[in-house]
Design an enzyme around this catalytic site. Structure first.
Site, PDB file in Angstrom:
ATOM      1  N   GLN A  34      14.618 -11.656  12.537  1.00  0.00           N
ATOM      2  CA  GLN A  34      15.647 -10.958  11.733  1.00  0.00           C
ATOM      3  C   GLN A  34      16.541 -10.246  12.445  1.00  0.00           C
ATOM      4  OE1 GLN A  34      16.007 -10.654   7.049  1.00  0.00           O
ATOM      5  NE2 GLN A  34      14.837  -8.923   7.778  1.00  0.00           N
ATOM      6  N   SER A  49      11.603  -0.521  21.456  1.00  0.00           N
ATOM      7  CA  SER A  49      11.004   0.514  20.882  1.00  0.00           C
ATOM      8  C   SER A  49       9.604  -0.031  20.754  1.00  0.00           C
ATOM      9  CB  SER A  49      11.776   0.989  19.507  1.00  0.00           C
ATOM     10  OG  SER A  49      11.150   0.007  18.676  1.00  0.00           O
ATOM     11  N   THR A  97      11.821  -9.763  14.528  1.00  0.00           N
ATOM     12  CA  THR A  97      13.050  -9.108  14.584  1.00  0.00           C
ATOM     13  C   THR A  97      13.822  -9.795  15.838  1.00  0.00           C
ATOM     14  OG1 THR A  97      14.246  -7.193  14.979  1.00  0.00           O
ATOM     15  CG2 THR A  97      11.856  -7.092  15.601  1.00  0.00           C
ATOM     16  N   ASN A 111       0.768  -1.127   0.036  1.00  0.00           N
ATOM     17  CA  ASN A 111      -0.002   0.014   0.019  1.00  0.00           C
ATOM     18  C   ASN A 111       0.896   1.314   0.171  1.00  0.00           C
ATOM     19  OD1 ASN A 111       1.000  -0.021   2.415  1.00  0.00           O
ATOM     20  ND2 ASN A 111      -1.000   0.593   3.487  1.00  0.00           N
ATOM     21  N   ASP A 119      -4.120  -2.184   0.920  1.00  0.00           N
ATOM     22  CA  ASP A 119      -3.678  -2.162   2.356  1.00  0.00           C
ATOM     23  C   ASP A 119      -4.220  -3.195   3.276  1.00  0.00           C
ATOM     24  OD1 ASP A 119      -3.645  -1.501   5.223  1.00  0.00           O
ATOM     25  OD2 ASP A 119      -4.088   0.712   4.555  1.00  0.00           O
ATOM     26  N   ILE A 120      -3.330  -4.036   4.026  1.00  0.00           N
ATOM     27  CA  ILE A 120      -3.696  -5.375   4.651  1.00  0.00           C
ATOM     28  C   ILE A 120      -4.478  -5.178   5.513  1.00  0.00           C
ATOM     29  CG2 ILE A 120      -1.839  -6.594   3.422  1.00  0.00           C
ATOM     30  CD1 ILE A 120      -0.454  -6.925   6.294  1.00  0.00           C
ATOM     31  N   LYS A 138       6.250  -5.813  17.060  1.00  0.00           N
ATOM     32  CA  LYS A 138       6.573  -7.446  16.556  1.00  0.00           C
ATOM     33  C   LYS A 138       6.333  -8.492  17.717  1.00  0.00           C
ATOM     34  CE  LYS A 138       8.587  -6.421  12.612  1.00  0.00           C
ATOM     35  NZ  LYS A 138       7.941  -6.704  11.129  1.00  0.00           N
ATOM     36  N   TYR A 140       8.230   0.034  17.948  1.00  0.00           N
ATOM     37  CA  TYR A 140       8.040  -0.826  16.533  1.00  0.00           C
ATOM     38  C   TYR A 140       8.597  -2.116  17.127  1.00  0.00           C
ATOM     39  CZ  TYR A 140      10.760  -3.592  13.413  1.00  0.00           C
ATOM     40  OH  TYR A 140      11.129  -4.650  12.715  1.00  0.00           O
ATOM     41  N   HIS A 141       9.489  -2.294  17.816  1.00  0.00           N
ATOM     42  CA  HIS A 141       9.880  -3.643  18.041  1.00  0.00           C
ATOM     43  C   HIS A 141       8.901  -4.508  19.019  1.00  0.00           C
ATOM     44  CE1 HIS A 141      14.030  -2.233  17.330  1.00  0.00           C
ATOM     45  NE2 HIS A 141      14.250  -3.497  16.768  1.00  0.00           N
ATOM     46  N   THR A 198      28.227   8.075  12.269  1.00  0.00           N
ATOM     47  CA  THR A 198      27.335   8.338  13.526  1.00  0.00           C
ATOM     48  C   THR A 198      27.513   7.035  14.329  1.00  0.00           C
ATOM     49  OG1 THR A 198      25.397   7.898  12.131  1.00  0.00           O
ATOM     50  CG2 THR A 198      26.215  10.127  12.528  1.00  0.00           C
ATOM     51  N   TYR A 216      26.412   5.611  17.743  1.00  0.00           N
ATOM     52  CA  TYR A 216      25.383   5.889  19.016  1.00  0.00           C
ATOM     53  C   TYR A 216      26.087   5.821  20.192  1.00  0.00           C
ATOM     54  CZ  TYR A 216      21.893   6.987  15.279  1.00  0.00           C
ATOM     55  OH  TYR A 216      21.028   7.610  14.344  1.00  0.00           O
ATOM     56  N   ASN A 262      -0.985  -0.458  12.520  1.00  0.00           N
ATOM     57  CA  ASN A 262      -0.747  -0.996  11.260  1.00  0.00           C
ATOM     58  C   ASN A 262      -0.133  -2.335  11.453  1.00  0.00           C
ATOM     59  OD1 ASN A 262      -0.340  -0.336   8.231  1.00  0.00           O
ATOM     60  ND2 ASN A 262       1.877  -1.094   8.619  1.00  0.00           N
TER      61      ASN A 262
END
Ligand code: NAD
Ligand code: USQ
Length: 382
Positions: free
Chosen positions: A208, A179, A144, A32, A74-75, A185, A181-182, A253, A255, A118
């Site tokens: 992954q 995070s 992940t 999407n 869009d799933i 998962k 995001y993580h 960079t 961190y 999402n």
């Protein structure tokens, strides 16, 4: 094999679609364009110029003589997803179709919510669609390594044998994601595990590590088949960013101290792993978990490898330690198991100076497209 690739316009999805198509599989791609619009929102772009999806498909037909079917879906739209899964009747569903960026999910509440909405909604829809109209299909889901975080014990592949108060069980490995995001998962993994246990679905959760690299056998055939390559602070990942920084003369960079460790793999090995998992499906009722990476490095080791490869090519690369914008352990134990895919036949393509040099040469071709503004870390975890 009939294979549905969700997120097939992305960094990993598009090369995966071509990889299977070239091997004679019947490939259907769904996307999407969330990733393309994410870049528009941030005012950034891929280093490599990428063609629109339908142009990619047309170029593939012309170059490889093979058809890939593509549809913009869009799933999180369950009705469309369900009818597509029903009509195509896939043997395998490779699910890349999520928002993949930790920094994006940490920008603010709206981005955390959008990432989790999402990702969790899309995967939940897929599980229901499979349950209702494709109960024998094999789900190959991209998870992940960051689901586990960096605990002070060895990380197993998905499950841990626990001995507690004289009783034993094999339970999902504890998760300490870094995070929102993580975390999305982790929520997916729980939902998939539940669907396998309760509905008897079959799934492989591929935890992954960080992927690097620009090319696969198929993207190399023609510039119209290139995949995206992000270097900005939101969507770019460590090694890919370090290569771009070295070529344009921006300090690398790192961190914090850079002693934080992660698992890494070449994009070509992502395709190998996904193919190995797809051709040896999980059993009905099983959520099989593989840790999908080939080598662990500290960020500093990675930065030093890129710096020395770049300098040997005549660039003026140097490393700069930035104040770490993330909340993450820098000095920690890290020993994740990753034997499952090797047992299935994975032949890793390890990081080498030669490989980094090849990446640097390709980055050099597109360096005029780099926006300096997009590089410095701006998204703060705190
Ligand atoms: P990507 O953003 O390039 O690809 C994901 C694709 O999914 C994009 O094209 C996006 O538009 C699409 N998508 C997102 N939400 C969708 C929706 N609701 N409906 C349809 N399509 C949707 O990311 P990537 O780097 O190719 O990662 C692919 C998958 O692998 C992701 O799930 C990511 O979390 C996982 N992963 C990536 C890495 C890495 O280093 N790149 C490492 C570990 C795991
Ligand atoms: N890092 C730097 N400098 C940079 C960028 C990153 O030092 O310029 C450090 C980060 O602090 C972190 C490590 O490098 O310690 C990895 O960061 P990253 O941005 O390369 O990767 P990450 O945010 O973890 O996310 C990426 C993908 C994600 C995937 C994940 C796998 O974007 O989709 O899930 O890698 S893993 O890291 O194993 O969880």
């Amino acid at each position: 094999m009939r294979i549905l690739v969700l997120g097939g316009d992305g960094y990993l999805g598009w090369p995966t679609a071509m990889h299977f198509s070239r091997r004679g599989d019947d490939v259907f791609v769904v996307d999407n364009f969330t990733r393309r619009t994410g870049h528009i929102e941030r005012g950034t772009d891929s280093l490599t110029p990428i063609s629109p999806l339908m142009d990619r498909v047309a170029a593939w037909r012309q170059i490889a003589g093979r058809d890939i079917t593509a549809e913009v879906v869009d799933i999180t739209d369950f009705t469309r997803l369900r009818s597509l899964v029903k009509d195509f009747a896939p043997d395998t569903i490779v699910h890349y179709g999520e928002i993949p960026s930790a920094p994006y999910s940490m920008i603010d509440r709206d981005h955390a919510w959008e990432t989790q909405r999402n990702n969790v909604e899309g995967t939940l829809n897929l599980l229901f669609a499979m349950h209702e109209v494709a109960p024998d299909a094999h789900l190959v889901k991209l998870g992940t390594m960051g689901e586990y975080g960096t605990p002070n014990i060895d990380i197993e592949e998905g499950y841990l044998d626990i001995d507690h108060n004289g009783r034993t069980d094999r339970l999902p490995f504890p998760k300490l994601p870094g995070s929102f995001y993580h975390l999305s998962k982790v929520h997916d993994s729980h939902n998939i595990h539940f669907a396998c246990r309760v509905w008897g679905l079959r799934a492989t959760d591929l935890n992954q590590g960080v992927v690097y690299g620009l090319h696969t056998d198929e993207t190399e055939l023609d510039d119209r088949l290139l995949t995206r390559f992000d270097y900005d602070e939101v969507f770019g990942t460590a090694l890919n960013r370090f290569c771009v920084q070295s070529v344009i003369g921006h300090p690398i960079t790192v961190y914090g101290s850079g002693s934080q460790q992660r698992g890494f793999l070449n994009i070509r090995d992502t395709l190998q792993c996904v193919e190995l998992a797809s051709r040896a499906p999980a059993a009905a009722g099983e959520m099989r978990v593989f840790n999908q990476f080939t080598e662990a490095f500290s960020v500093m080791e990675l930065a030093s490898e890129v710096c020395s490869a770049a300098n040997s090519l005549g660039y003026n690369a140097r490393i700069e330690h930035c104040v770490n914008p993330r909340v993450e352990l820098e000095d920690h134990y890290y020993n994740p198991t990753h034997t499952g895919l090797l047992q299935l036949g994975l032949k890793p393509r390890l990081l080498s100076e030669e490989l980094i040099e090849t990446m640097l040469h390709t980055v050099e071709r597109f360096k005029d497209r780099v926006s300096l503004r997009a590089i410095a870390p701006a998204t703060q975890w705190r």
